[in-house]
Design a protein around this motif. Sequence first.
Motif, short mmCIF file in Angstrom:
data_model
loop_
_atom_site.label_atom_id
_atom_site.label_comp_id
_atom_site.label_asym_id
_atom_site.label_seq_id
_atom_site.Cartn_x
_atom_site.Cartn_y
_atom_site.Cartn_z
N LYS A 205 33.15 3.08 -88.61
CA LYS A 205 32.67 2.95 -90.17
C LYS A 205 33.38 3.01 -91.03
CE LYS A 205 27.99 4.63 -91.48
NZ LYS A 205 28.09 3.73 -92.45
N ARG A 206 33.01 2.79 -92.30
CA ARG A 206 33.27 3.01 -93.56
C ARG A 206 32.58 3.58 -94.42
NH1 ARG A 206 38.33 3.77 -91.39
NH2 ARG A 206 39.79 1.72 -91.81
N PRO A 207 31.98 4.56 -94.69
CA PRO A 207 31.19 4.99 -96.32
C PRO A 207 31.60 4.97 -97.11
CG PRO A 207 31.19 6.83 -94.66
CD PRO A 207 32.53 4.95 -94.02
N LEU A 208 31.52 4.15 -97.52
CA LEU A 208 32.54 3.81 -97.87
C LEU A 208 32.57 4.53 -99.89
CD1 LEU A 208 32.83 -0.38 -98.84
CD2 LEU A 208 34.15 1.52 -96.87
N MET A 209 31.27 5.14 -100.36
CA MET A 209 31.02 5.58 -100.68
C MET A 209 30.66 7.30 -100.50
SD MET A 209 30.63 3.76 -103.88
CE MET A 209 29.63 4.40 -105.26
N ASN A 210 30.83 7.52 -99.18
CA ASN A 210 31.04 8.89 -99.31
C ASN A 210 32.16 9.26 -97.74
OD1 ASN A 210 28.06 9.76 -99.89
ND2 ASN A 210 27.69 8.18 -98.48
N PRO A 211 32.76 9.26 -99.09
CA PRO A 211 34.80 10.25 -98.54
C PRO A 211 35.03 11.38 -98.31
CG PRO A 211 34.81 9.08 -100.55
CD PRO A 211 33.54 9.07 -100.65
N ASP A 212 36.00 11.85 -97.54
CA ASP A 212 36.00 13.36 -97.66
C ASP A 212 35.79 13.97 -98.82
OD1 ASP A 212 36.62 13.20 -94.84
OD2 ASP A 212 38.45 11.69 -94.77
N PRO A 213 35.77 14.81 -98.93
CA PRO A 213 35.28 16.15 -99.80
C PRO A 213 37.58 16.48 -100.47
CG PRO A 213 35.17 17.19 -98.38
CD PRO A 213 35.50 15.95 -97.60
N PHE A 214 38.10 15.95 -99.77
CA PHE A 214 40.01 16.01 -100.41
C PHE A 214 40.23 14.71 -100.43
CE2 PHE A 214 38.60 16.18 -95.50
CZ PHE A 214 40.55 15.20 -95.58
N PRO A 215 41.19 15.38 -101.58
CA PRO A 215 42.06 13.23 -101.17
C PRO A 215 42.91 13.39 -99.85
CG PRO A 215 43.55 15.62 -102.19
CD PRO A 215 41.82 16.46 -102.21
N GLY A 216 42.60 11.59 -99.97
CA GLY A 216 42.96 11.55 -98.59
C GLY A 216 43.51 9.92 -98.39
N PHE A 217 44.19 9.45 -97.50
CA PHE A 217 44.17 8.41 -97.22
C PHE A 217 44.69 7.57 -96.00
CE2 PHE A 217 48.76 9.45 -98.51
CZ PHE A 217 49.61 9.65 -97.37
N VAL A 218 44.32 5.79 -95.45
CA VAL A 218 44.50 5.82 -94.78
C VAL A 218 45.36 4.78 -94.78
CG1 VAL A 218 43.30 4.80 -92.78
CG2 VAL A 218 42.04 6.43 -94.36
N ILE A 219 46.53 5.31 -93.27
CA ILE A 219 47.54 3.32 -93.29
C ILE A 219 47.29 2.82 -91.43
CG2 ILE A 219 49.48 2.19 -92.90
CD1 ILE A 219 51.15 4.67 -94.53
N SER A 220 46.71 1.40 -91.68
CA SER A 220 46.63 0.81 -90.61
C SER A 220 47.57 0.21 -90.00
CB SER A 220 45.03 0.60 -90.37
OG SER A 220 43.56 1.59 -91.18
N ALA A 221 47.07 -0.19 -88.41
CA ALA A 221 48.73 -1.18 -88.03
C ALA A 221 47.57 -2.05 -87.21
CB ALA A 221 49.73 -0.71 -87.66
N GLN A 222 48.00 -3.51 -86.86
CA GLN A 222 46.68 -3.67 -85.90
C GLN A 222 47.72 -5.43 -85.56
OE1 GLN A 222 43.30 -6.81 -88.12
NE2 GLN A 222 44.82 -8.27 -87.91
N PRO A 223 48.11 -5.13 -84.17
CA PRO A 223 48.55 -6.53 -83.87
C PRO A 223 48.12 -7.74 -84.25
CG PRO A 223 48.47 -4.41 -82.15
CD PRO A 223 47.60 -4.04 -83.53
#
Length: 545
Positions: free
Chosen positions: A371-389
């Motif tokens: 789930k990506r609640p795009l308008m409600n991210p974490d209250p601190f700076p963060g990012f995501v890197i993803s890998a998909q075979p």
Amino acid sequence: MSEYDFIIVGAGSAGCVLANRLSENGKFSVLLLEAGGSDLNFWIWMPIGYGKTFYRRSVNWMYLTEPIPALNDRVSYWPRGKVMGGSSSINAMVYIRGQQQDFEDWREMGNLGWGWDDVLPYFRKAETNDRGGDDFRGDSGPLHVATMDRDLHPLCQDFIKAGLELQFRYNPDFNGARQDGVGTYQNTAKGGMRMSTARAYIRPARNRANLRIEKRALATRILFEGKRATGVRYRQNGQEKQASARREVILSAGAVNSPQLLQLSGIGPADLLRKCGVGVHHMLSGVGRNLQDHLTVDHIYRAKVPTLNEQLYPWYGKLRHGIRYLLTRRGPLSLGVNQAGGFVATRPGLERPNMQLFFSPVSYTKAPPGKRPLMNPDPFPGFVISAQPTRPTSRGHLAIRSADPSEPPEIHPNYLSTEFDLQEILEGSRLLRSLAATPALRRVIDAEIAPGPQAQSDAELLADCRQRVGTVFHPVSTCRMGPDPDQDVVDNRLRVHGLVGLRVADASIFPTVTSGNTNAPVIMVAEKAADLILADHAPQSGGAH
């Protein structure tokens, strides 16, 4: 009962294309049936709004799989579009065609006419690329494809630099001469708004006298006279209706609903049909089999530098960017969440990339998997890197539970059921660690939140994958194209084996999943299908098919 030349079931990524192309010359009447309603919805048209439609039953089938053994018996959530435009109205909009070799593989599996040189003209025909056309890209098609670079978060450049530090090449266009490398994604958008197939193909065609669109019309059964498909029964506003097809019925209901409708109509594995109380009209054991999908593993980081979290978490940030978007169609709300990424090989000796990467300058540690609640991210700076075979070898299946069309089918994805797939997802996780360890990303990372520093060995990383990996929503191949009626469902002209006047044209016909996002190849399949159908019904052919 109404009568048309063609009946198309499903106004999704493929069905909208077919409805436009088959009604274009004015010679044929077309009925387009859609189980959902209108796509005139702010959250559909605003690119980042798909975070809202992700769990909205009014536009989404909201399927759940059966428990998945290799994922600790977790259930996977499968959003599928139930609206004009189908999943192209609720997806993340990344425009990726796949690798040229993917389509050579299709051809080598016995599907003549589906090699790279055969499908490239249809990719180009569909597209208007905002960078202009060339040998690979189109410049005059209905589907607008937009470069997002002017609004991308600056951290995207740090991700690209990290890729270069790992000796991956920079690639300015993943849909150009070659796919490998790191860079930024293009989206199906125009003017800061989503470009679904409903917008691209139906809006220009919707007033044609020979095209009728019926919304909230759930197809419940294909009608036959002997082995010839003659029409469709559907349910609309509580009423049972039916329409007849003089020439063909075309299923474009997607990788879940097309095989479901075939099975409900008595076409599929005989044992399953009998068990569910459905009379066997035509035994075709491949219907619902060969299910393939992509899984992704996310690594989540707390950042030392600002990310989109600070812009979108506070109420005043939401307000400011909401006003900016409404006034200018610019800013983070005009983008999808997957801004940068790439296609890379995780080990030497591979002839082509085996891993797709995504970089999102925003994080959601409290969100349930997928789930990506795009308008409600974490209250601190963060990012995501993803890998998909890119090319999993696990195969699943889906099956109706009963003869009731409103009951969702059983979905068994069978993820990570092969040793190869376990090794690939582990290599993906290791690659994310390597990216995070580069000088470019080490400079901006404060801490790894997930999987976390306690996961170091292969066994620990694999345990994390089993607990956290999720689908990237690319199910395909449940009505697989191929020459063998004992295993495949449609031939290379997309005609259902052993039947007349019935085709399938959507993601379900993919012989194998393409190496990347599946929306662009679905649109290509529909463009090519339209030409095949029109050729078969041209005057000189006598419309014999």
